[in-house]
Every structure is written in C-alpha cells, then in structure tokens.
Design a protein around this motif. Sequence first.
Motif, PDB file in Angstrom:
ATOM      1  N   LEU A 108       5.464  19.557   3.301  1.00 42.19           N
ATOM      2  CA  LEU A 108       4.739  18.395   2.794  1.00 42.19           C
ATOM      3  C   LEU A 108       3.299  18.753   2.444  1.00 42.19           C
ATOM      4  O   LEU A 108       2.567  19.298   3.270  1.00 42.19           O
ATOM      5  N   GLY A 109       2.894  18.458   1.200  1.00 40.77           N
ATOM      6  CA  GLY A 109       1.503  18.628   0.802  1.00 40.77           C
ATOM      7  C   GLY A 109       0.624  17.617   1.522  1.00 40.77           C
ATOM      8  O   GLY A 109       1.038  16.480   1.757  1.00 40.77           O
ATOM      9  N   GLN A 110      -0.595  18.017   1.880  1.00 36.68           N
ATOM     10  CA  GLN A 110      -1.467  17.101   2.627  1.00 36.68           C
ATOM     11  C   GLN A 110      -2.106  16.083   1.699  1.00 36.68           C
ATOM     12  O   GLN A 110      -2.770  16.430   0.720  1.00 36.68           O
ATOM     13  N   ARG A 111      -1.927  14.813   2.047  1.00 38.99           N
ATOM     14  CA  ARG A 111      -2.517  13.709   1.295  1.00 38.99           C
ATOM     15  C   ARG A 111      -3.499  13.011   2.230  1.00 38.99           C
ATOM     16  O   ARG A 111      -3.106  12.309   3.164  1.00 38.99           O
ATOM     17  N   HIS A 112      -4.765  13.228   1.969  1.00 41.21           N
ATOM     18  CA  HIS A 112      -5.801  12.811   2.909  1.00 41.21           C
ATOM     19  C   HIS A 112      -5.740  11.316   3.230  1.00 41.21           C
ATOM     20  O   HIS A 112      -5.914  10.908   4.380  1.00 41.21           O
ATOM     21  N   ARG A 113      -5.514  10.504   2.196  1.00 40.17           N
ATOM     22  CA  ARG A 113      -5.547   9.048   2.414  1.00 40.17           C
ATOM     23  C   ARG A 113      -4.436   8.603   3.364  1.00 40.17           C
ATOM     24  O   ARG A 113      -4.635   7.697   4.178  1.00 40.17           O
ATOM     25  N   ASP A 114      -3.257   9.217   3.236  1.00 41.12           N
ATOM     26  CA  ASP A 114      -2.153   8.820   4.113  1.00 41.12           C
ATOM     27  C   ASP A 114      -2.490   9.114   5.573  1.00 41.12           C
ATOM     28  O   ASP A 114      -2.155   8.335   6.471  1.00 41.12           O
ATOM     29  N   ILE A 115      -3.138  10.251   5.812  1.00 42.35           N
ATOM     30  CA  ILE A 115      -3.524  10.605   7.180  1.00 42.35           C
ATOM     31  C   ILE A 115      -4.578   9.623   7.701  1.00 42.35           C
ATOM     32  O   ILE A 115      -4.469   9.104   8.820  1.00 42.35           O
ATOM     33  N   LYS A 116      -5.577   9.353   6.892  1.00 45.73           N
ATOM     34  CA  LYS A 116      -6.654   8.458   7.324  1.00 45.73           C
ATOM     35  C   LYS A 116      -6.159   7.031   7.535  1.00 45.73           C
ATOM     36  O   LYS A 116      -6.654   6.315   8.414  1.00 45.73           O
ATOM     37  N   ASN A 117      -5.178   6.619   6.724  1.00 46.51           N
ATOM     38  CA  ASN A 117      -4.641   5.261   6.849  1.00 46.51           C
ATOM     39  C   ASN A 117      -3.593   5.142   7.950  1.00 46.51           C
ATOM     40  O   ASN A 117      -3.165   4.025   8.277  1.00 46.51           O
ATOM     41  N   GLY A 118      -3.140   6.275   8.507  1.00 44.16           N
ATOM     42  CA  GLY A 118      -2.075   6.220   9.499  1.00 44.16           C
ATOM     43  C   GLY A 118      -0.790   5.672   8.910  1.00 44.16           C
ATOM     44  O   GLY A 118      -0.119   4.821   9.508  1.00 44.16           O
ATOM     45  N   LEU A 119      -0.440   6.144   7.719  1.00 48.14           N
ATOM     46  CA  LEU A 119       0.716   5.615   6.989  1.00 48.14           C
ATOM     47  C   LEU A 119       1.965   5.585   7.860  1.00 48.14           C
ATOM     48  O   LEU A 119       2.335   6.580   8.472  1.00 48.14           O
ATOM     49  N   SER A 120       2.622   4.438   7.895  1.00 41.26           N
ATOM     50  CA  SER A 120       3.875   4.305   8.620  1.00 41.26           C
ATOM     51  C   SER A 120       4.650   3.119   8.064  1.00 41.26           C
ATOM     52  O   SER A 120       4.088   2.258   7.376  1.00 41.26           O
ATOM     53  N   ALA A 121       5.946   3.084   8.361  1.00 39.02           N
ATOM     54  CA  ALA A 121       6.786   1.964   7.930  1.00 39.02           C
ATOM     55  C   ALA A 121       7.616   1.500   9.125  1.00 39.02           C
ATOM     56  O   ALA A 121       8.458   2.253   9.596  1.00 39.02           O
ATOM     57  N   PRO A 122       7.357   0.280   9.616  1.00 40.69           N
ATOM     58  CA  PRO A 122       6.326  -0.668   9.157  1.00 40.69           C
ATOM     59  C   PRO A 122       4.936  -0.229   9.607  1.00 40.69           C
ATOM     60  O   PRO A 122       4.821   0.684  10.429  1.00 40.69           O
ATOM     61  N   PRO A 123       3.875  -0.879   9.086  1.00 41.22           N
ATOM     62  CA  PRO A 123       2.524  -0.500   9.496  1.00 41.22           C
ATOM     63  C   PRO A 123       2.320  -0.697  10.999  1.00 41.22           C
ATOM     64  O   PRO A 123       2.813  -1.670  11.572  1.00 41.22           O
ATOM     65  N   LYS A 124       1.605   0.213  11.622  1.00 42.27           N
ATOM     66  CA  LYS A 124       1.280   0.049  13.037  1.00 42.27           C
ATOM     67  C   LYS A 124       0.311  -1.136  13.199  1.00 42.27           C
ATOM     68  O   LYS A 124      -0.558  -1.340  12.343  1.00 42.27           O
ATOM     69  N   PRO A 125       0.443  -1.906  14.280  1.00 35.43           N
ATOM     70  CA  PRO A 125      -0.397  -3.109  14.443  1.00 35.43           C
ATOM     71  C   PRO A 125      -1.810  -2.791  14.945  1.00 35.43           C
ATOM     72  O   PRO A 125      -2.250  -3.276  15.989  1.00 35.43           O
ATOM     73  N   THR A 126      -2.520  -1.964  14.189  1.00 34.28           N
ATOM     74  CA  THR A 126      -3.908  -1.676  14.528  1.00 34.28           C
ATOM     75  C   THR A 126      -4.799  -2.793  13.992  1.00 34.28           C
ATOM     76  O   THR A 126      -4.393  -3.566  13.107  1.00 34.28           O
ATOM     77  N   LEU A 127      -6.011  -2.864  14.504  1.00 33.77           N
ATOM     78  CA  LEU A 127      -6.935  -3.909  14.053  1.00 33.77           C
ATOM     79  C   LEU A 127      -7.195  -3.788  12.553  1.00 33.77           C
ATOM     80  O   LEU A 127      -7.183  -4.789  11.826  1.00 33.77           O
ATOM     81  N   ALA A 128      -7.404  -2.551  12.067  1.00 34.84           N
ATOM     82  CA  ALA A 128      -7.675  -2.353  10.634  1.00 34.84           C
ATOM     83  C   ALA A 128      -6.492  -2.820   9.792  1.00 34.84           C
ATOM     84  O   ALA A 128      -6.686  -3.478   8.757  1.00 34.84           O
ATOM     85  N   ASN A 129      -5.286  -2.495  10.209  1.00 36.77           N
ATOM     86  CA  ASN A 129      -4.105  -2.911   9.446  1.00 36.77           C
ATOM     87  C   ASN A 129      -3.929  -4.424   9.476  1.00 36.77           C
ATOM     88  O   ASN A 129      -3.601  -5.044   8.456  1.00 36.77           O
ATOM     89  N   ILE A 130      -4.104  -5.020  10.636  1.00 37.97           N
ATOM     90  CA  ILE A 130      -3.951  -6.468  10.755  1.00 37.97           C
ATOM     91  C   ILE A 130      -4.946  -7.194   9.851  1.00 37.97           C
ATOM     92  O   ILE A 130      -4.598  -8.147   9.144  1.00 37.97           O
ATOM     93  N   LEU A 131      -6.185  -6.729   9.861  1.00 40.76           N
ATOM     94  CA  LEU A 131      -7.206  -7.369   9.021  1.00 40.76           C
ATOM     95  C   LEU A 131      -6.893  -7.205   7.541  1.00 40.76           C
ATOM     96  O   LEU A 131      -7.066  -8.142   6.748  1.00 40.76           O
ATOM     97  N   ASN A 132      -6.430  -6.012   7.157  1.00 36.26           N
ATOM     98  CA  ASN A 132      -6.108  -5.785   5.745  1.00 36.26           C
ATOM     99  C   ASN A 132      -4.906  -6.608   5.310  1.00 36.26           C
ATOM    100  O   ASN A 132      -4.916  -7.227   4.237  1.00 36.26           O
ATOM    101  N   ILE A 133      -3.867  -6.638   6.128  1.00 33.65           N
ATOM    102  CA  ILE A 133      -2.661  -7.393   5.781  1.00 33.65           C
ATOM    103  C   ILE A 133      -2.954  -8.888   5.714  1.00 33.65           C
ATOM    104  O   ILE A 133      -2.353  -9.620   4.915  1.00 33.65           O
ATOM    105  N   ALA A 134      -3.912  -9.339   6.509  1.00 32.33           N
ATOM    106  CA  ALA A 134      -4.294 -10.759   6.474  1.00 32.33           C
ATOM    107  C   ALA A 134      -4.826 -11.168   5.107  1.00 32.33           C
ATOM    108  O   ALA A 134      -4.785 -12.352   4.745  1.00 32.33           O
TER     109      ALA A 134
END
Length: 387
Positions: free
Chosen positions: A162-188
């Motif tokens: 897998l080639g490194q994609r910086h944004r995916d690492i910084k965003n903690g990409l997952s399916a479904p999104p992990k319930p972090t504060l940043a993700n909850i606020l963005n999804i809101a």
Amino acid sequence: MGKITCIEDLRRLYRWRVPRMFYDYAESGSYTQQTFAENTTDFARLRLRQKVAVDMSGRSIAGRMAGRAVKMPVALAPVGLTGMQSADGEIKAARAARDFGVPFTLSTMSICSIEDVARATQAPFWFQLYVMRDTDFVDRMVDRAKAAGCDALVITLDLQILGQRHRDIKNGLSAPPKPTLANILNIATKPRWAYEMAQTKRRSFGNIVGHAQGVGDLSSLSSWTAEQFDPRLDWDKVARIRDRWGGKVILKGILDAGDAAKAAAFGADAIVVSNHGGRQLDGALSSIRMLPGIVAAVDGRCEVWLDSGIRSGQDVLKALALGATGTMIGRSFVYGLGAMGEAGVTAALEIIARELDVTMALCGERDVAALGRHNLMIPAGFFEEFA
C-alpha cells in the motif's frame, strides 16, 4: 448550488455533503501527490483540433468493452469504500451504470458485498480482485463472483504494497468512522449523509467480514488488511487465478510497455493503463503520457483502456484519440455519488457522454471509432520528455 453542468460542480457539492475522511480518501494521492496532480494537468496539455463544414449528423459514441456493448466507452472503475461515500453506494452506482448502459466494477474493498450488488441489480457487473496471501479466501472470492454472474474479473496488479496516503493516516480512515470527537463534530455537519447511513446495516467491508477466516469485527479487519495484500504476487499467481476464474480477465495497473507486452502474451482480454489514480507510486508518469507506448507494445493483441485523471468527456476523447479502446472513471462518479446518490452517478455519466458527443462533433468526427491523433495537437516532446 445551482444547476449541475460539469464534473467540477459535482465535486464541490460532494465536498460539502460527505465527511472529511471519505472526501480526502477519494481526493488525494500518495506522498507528495505529484502523480495525482499530473494525471489531470497532463490531459490539459493536450489540445483539440477543430474541424468545420463537416456533416455532424448521425453521431455515435457507442462502443464495446470486453465484449459488452456500451453506450459510451466508459466503465465505472473499482473504488474501495464506495458505500461510505453514500449509504449502499455500490448498489446505487451499479444501478446507475446498468440503467445508463455502461459497466460497473465492484471493488474487493467495497462496503456492499458481491451478493448485495447482485441481488439489488439483477444485471452482470465486473468484479475487481485484490490478491491476498490467504489463497483459500481468494479462491472463495473468485467463486462467489462466478456464482453472482459477474462477466469479467479485474485483477489489480499495482497494490501488492500500500502506498502511503498522508491524509488517510491523519484522518484515521476507517469504515465505519471511529467515534472520535473530531469525527463526531465533522459528521454533525453532514446530516444528510448521517441520516442515510443510519438507515443501512452495511457499514464495513462486506466482501471480507464474515467471509475471511478470523475476521468478525473492525479491529480484526484492520489487522487483517494490513497483513494480507500479497507482496509475492507474480505472473504464476495471476495465471492460477485466471484458470480458476475461467472467464474474461482484465489486468489493471499497467504503466510500463514491457509489462503491457507480458499482459498481452498472458492472454488478458483487456489491460488498464493506470497508476491507481496517483495513490500508489508517487513520481510515476501520468497514465495519459504512458498510453501510446503501451498501445504500441500491445499491438492489437488485447484491448487497452485508460484509467486515472479523467474528469470530462474531452478527457475520454483524448484517451481514445491516443489509441485507448475504452476508459474507466473513478473519482468522477464518486463525486456524483457523494453529492446526489444514484442520481449523481447518472448525472456524472450524462455530463461525460454529452461532452464527449459535442467535442467529437466539433472535432469533425461522427463516430468514436474514427478518433485518432489527427484530432489532437500535442506539445513537442510530450511523450519523449522522459526516457
């Protein structure tokens, strides 16, 4: 937003409606993103040659791809996590492609499973395979695609590591999104996406969870995918998969003339000139720059399609004029899907078809089969700049 007139309109709406991690997943490349950027900027350097006082009636943009009649020589490329761009996204995209008259390709890393899409569409589609270390899982995946009536197998060759994609690492990409504060606020801030996602049970990798041994939850899936892409993939392994499949095989991720010649000799029905949308080897040349050399190396022994960088019907025309017999679009349809669901995928296809038809006419052609280098103006040394 007002009336949608181009793919860029869909991208802007998509950015507004979809959570940041999934927008970034689609709209970024690996490392410096040089290849990601040049996939589109190199298309822009190719200019079109206008012709006038020619009969423009009776035009046709129809063609054939891997033996299938298509409304235009464009297929929907395999894109992972499509069901995170919009709830049940693979089903929506497959239905839009079916109704429009172009092929849909389901990714191994889809949210909706092979069986989900087959039940929902009742029409043949293509299945894209990532080759894993677990050969039993790979064999069962191939058998499932056969049982679902898939009429071609697309084997991806450029993702052994897998080639490194910086944004995916910084965003903690997952399916479904992990319930972090940043993700909850963005999804809101994305209420439409959240409401629709709450209505479906499909929120993880449907082709893997419950099918791969020992994978039953998100934590085990994460470790499994990190370990399972097979770095030992070679032509012998590809041949083994081809023989088990027994049907049409498309090899995706070819970016070298020597590899293209091997793929043609191997017996591929089609090869896809692709750098994985700039998401793997950063610093590789754009797909459109590599296309003519690969067409020459194949010398008519199989179909040659182009993927990576297509954002318009003009781009499709340029690829066909340089010898491609078909094209694949990924981001262009994902923009539509995230922006407007199934209707957005249809809108993306309609935009590209209309642009291809009008541009072809203004270039003095009535059939995509007649397109060639005579329709283009190419910068001096464009294909010879790098050796």
